[in-house]
Write an enzyme that holds these catalytic residues in place. Sequence first.
Site, PDB file in Angstrom:
ATOM      1  N   TYR A 119       1.276  -1.559  -0.172  1.00  0.00           N
ATOM      2  CA  TYR A 119      -0.272   0.035  -0.374  1.00  0.00           C
ATOM      3  C   TYR A 119       0.656   1.728  -0.109  1.00  0.00           C
ATOM      4  O   TYR A 119       0.365   2.611  -0.095  1.00  0.00           O
ATOM      5  CB  TYR A 119      -0.962   0.383   1.200  1.00  0.00           C
ATOM      6  CG  TYR A 119      -2.641  -0.692   0.780  1.00  0.00           C
ATOM      7  CD1 TYR A 119      -1.560  -2.156   0.871  1.00  0.00           C
ATOM      8  CD2 TYR A 119      -3.792  -0.177   1.041  1.00  0.00           C
ATOM      9  CE1 TYR A 119      -2.746  -2.755   0.062  1.00  0.00           C
ATOM     10  CE2 TYR A 119      -4.741  -1.622   0.282  1.00  0.00           C
ATOM     11  CZ  TYR A 119      -4.286  -2.540  -0.096  1.00  0.00           C
ATOM     12  OH  TYR A 119      -5.597  -3.417   0.313  1.00  0.00           O
ATOM     13  N   LYS A 172       1.793 -14.359   5.521  1.00  0.00           N
ATOM     14  CA  LYS A 172       2.699 -15.586   4.002  1.00  0.00           C
ATOM     15  C   LYS A 172       3.740 -15.904   4.646  1.00  0.00           C
ATOM     16  O   LYS A 172       4.153 -15.530   3.280  1.00  0.00           O
ATOM     17  CB  LYS A 172       0.936 -14.959   3.352  1.00  0.00           C
ATOM     18  CG  LYS A 172       1.487 -16.060   1.591  1.00  0.00           C
ATOM     19  CD  LYS A 172       0.373 -17.071   2.489  1.00  0.00           C
ATOM     20  CE  LYS A 172       0.244 -18.039   0.866  1.00  0.00           C
ATOM     21  NZ  LYS A 172      -0.537 -19.454   1.727  1.00  0.00           N
ATOM     22  N   ASP A 196      -4.331 -17.709   4.664  1.00  0.00           N
ATOM     23  CA  ASP A 196      -5.585 -18.089   3.721  1.00  0.00           C
ATOM     24  C   ASP A 196      -5.888 -18.591   5.127  1.00  0.00           C
ATOM     25  O   ASP A 196      -7.532 -19.355   4.913  1.00  0.00           O
ATOM     26  CB  ASP A 196      -4.950 -19.220   2.494  1.00  0.00           C
ATOM     27  CG  ASP A 196      -2.883 -20.352   2.729  1.00  0.00           C
ATOM     28  OD1 ASP A 196      -2.665 -19.494   3.728  1.00  0.00           O
ATOM     29  OD2 ASP A 196      -2.649 -20.055   1.837  1.00  0.00           O
ATOM     30  N   ASP A 202      -6.507  -5.688   4.615  1.00  0.00           N
ATOM     31  CA  ASP A 202      -7.743  -4.977   3.740  1.00  0.00           C
ATOM     32  C   ASP A 202      -8.751  -6.432   3.700  1.00  0.00           C
ATOM     33  O   ASP A 202      -9.657  -6.015   3.537  1.00  0.00           O
ATOM     34  CB  ASP A 202      -7.597  -4.443   2.432  1.00  0.00           C
ATOM     35  CG  ASP A 202      -7.901  -4.011   2.398  1.00  0.00           C
ATOM     36  OD1 ASP A 202      -9.272  -3.240   1.893  1.00  0.00           O
ATOM     37  OD2 ASP A 202      -7.399  -3.258   0.690  1.00  0.00           O
TER      38      ASP A 202
HETATM   39  O1  LIG Z   1      -8.642   3.094  -0.682  1.00  0.00           O
HETATM   40  C1  LIG Z   1      -8.926   2.540  -1.551  1.00  0.00           C
HETATM   41  O2  LIG Z   1     -10.092   2.993  -2.382  1.00  0.00           O
HETATM   42  C2  LIG Z   1      -9.762   1.119  -0.825  1.00  0.00           C
HETATM   43  C3  LIG Z   1      -9.170   1.009   0.375  1.00  0.00           C
HETATM   44  C4  LIG Z   1      -9.516  -0.393   1.324  1.00  0.00           C
HETATM   45  O3  LIG Z   1      -9.907  -0.962   0.657  1.00  0.00           O
HETATM   46  C5  LIG Z   1     -10.097  -0.435   2.093  1.00  0.00           C
HETATM   47  O4  LIG Z   1      -8.941   0.422   3.413  1.00  0.00           O
HETATM   48  O5  LIG Z   1     -10.170  -1.180   3.237  1.00  0.00           O
HETATM   49 MG   LIG Z   2     -10.495  -2.754   1.756  1.00  0.00          MG
END
Ligand SMILES: O=C(O)CCC(=O)C(=O)O
Ligand SMILES: [Mg+2]
Length: 476
Positions: free
Chosen positions: A162, A239, A340, A364
């Site tokens: 990210y 993982k 997983d 996420d």
């Molecule tokens: O920032 C985004 O567009 C997606 C972020 C996301 O899916 C989240 O933080 O859970």
């Molecule tokens: Mg998300």
Amino acid sequence: MATYEKLTVPASGTAIRFEGGQPIVPNDPIIPFIRGDGTGVDIWPATQRVLDAAVAKAYGGERRIEWFKVYAGDEACELYGTYQYLPQDTLTAIEEFGVAIKGPLTTPIGGGIRSLNVALRQIFDLYCCVRPCRYYDGTPSPHKRPQDLDVVVYRENTEDIYMGIEWEASDPVCIELIAHLNDTVIPANGKLGKRRIPEGAGIGIKPVSKAGTQRHVRKAIRHALGLEGAKRHVTLVHKGNIMKFTEGAFRDWGYEVATTEFRDQCITERESWILGNLEEKPGLSIEDNARLIEPGYDSLTPEKKAAVDAEVTAVLDAIGTSHGGGQWKQMVMVDDRIADSIFQQIQTRPQEYSVLCTLNLNGDYISDAAAAVVGGLGMAPGANIGDNAAIFEATHGTAPKHAGLDRINPGSVILSGVMMLEYMGWQEAADLITQGISAAIANKEVTYDLARLMEPRAESVSCSGFAEAVVRHFGG
Ligand SMILES: O=C(O)CCC(=O)C(=O)O
Ligand SMILES: [Mg+2]
Ligand SMILES: NC(=O)C1=CN([C@@H]2O[C@H](COP(=O)(O)OP(=O)(O)OC[C@H]3O[C@@H](n4cnc5c(N)ncnc54)[C@H](OP(=O)(O)O)[C@@H]3O)[C@@H](O)[C@H]2O)C=CC1
């Protein structure tokens, strides 16, 4: 007082300050809010209605939130001009007032702007994304026993892929980078053999640091210390079998925090087996204990057997007295699971988990999956917490197909508001909302997403109607 290009700070109200990572909250905090794109137009007014009503009812005017509207996403471009998705005014406001709440913001797939949501987390170093997933009685779920899931996803929020350090396949820098990796970096590492990155590949970098991991794990363990019984449990999700030096290191650095900084309060799963075996069979030999903790011990090489024996000896020497005799059962259990596997475990054995401490991408995914078990994304709140600021937001996105129709479930942002009130120490107001939501759901006054899952299918209420129902049900 900071200066703003296009915003006017509320005439009354006081800023929240931070001391030692904790918010110092006045009775009249100024709280910046971002309405959000898509369904933000529906959800935010519903949320503000509920938060204001709860604070008014709980404190009879003694406390109130001074809302400060700030802009991001499409709304910001309308006010500040094309491509002004995240204006400096908004950043200044969050910096000045410390605690903010937001609706979802759109991120295009592939090209276009990078995520504004992720940018806010990085700019304010909000390194823990905290996403509780618990069941409210009466919520329909595709699972038979959704009430068994009660977890908090602690998602590392600033590192991993990210960070957005990536190059498009056609970028000359990417082509040069691949050539450098193929011709110099990979051959220099004897273990990588003849591996080559395919020409025409895009490249992304996945940084995971020890400091970044440990500050996050520290917060997850502190959270577990505040829980009771079997819920005093942190699972490091990774993982690491595949990504050894990022995800595997996350696990190892996590265990290091648990067994050094929190040594008196934590027990690892393997340590608990060793101590438990001895408690069950006093006088058990080191070798027999090692056999019990290591499946296939008898077929190991002598070196590997010796290593397991040494592990048993080291644990008994280090914590046999301080943690043995069952004392470890009161401590925070720290274990780890491969990512997983945890996806199936939260469905098949949900009651065994509590705090799921994850890297950014895994968290996420897992937070959406866990939300699905307890009723879906309409009931999935979240908080992004750092040492000098906090921004509260739902797990879900803008759900564009429902935008402006007054039908989406505002529950997740309302519950994010509940987390914000709890973070501020305004527990009485938070409790009113939780009671209101529980009672509205029990009374089948729910939005379309929950109504369609109910059997028999319930008549749905609107987004604003749900907010009114929650307010009506304050106090039960
Ligand atoms: O920032 C985004 O567009 C997606 C972020 C996301 O899916 C989240 O933080 O859970
Ligand atoms: Mg998300
Ligand atoms: N933190 C943030 O601001 C986030 C932003 N995003 C961004 O949001 C945009 C849309 O993303 P998308 O992939 O469609 O994911 P979304 O989470 O926005 O929506 C996917 C589906 O989830 C359900 N859903 C979402 N929110 C709710 C809610 N409040 N109540 C009930 N159901 C809900 C809906 O399902 P159904 O239609 O079946 O009822 C919806 O169509 C993208 O630009 C993405 O980048 C995504 C995640 C987080």
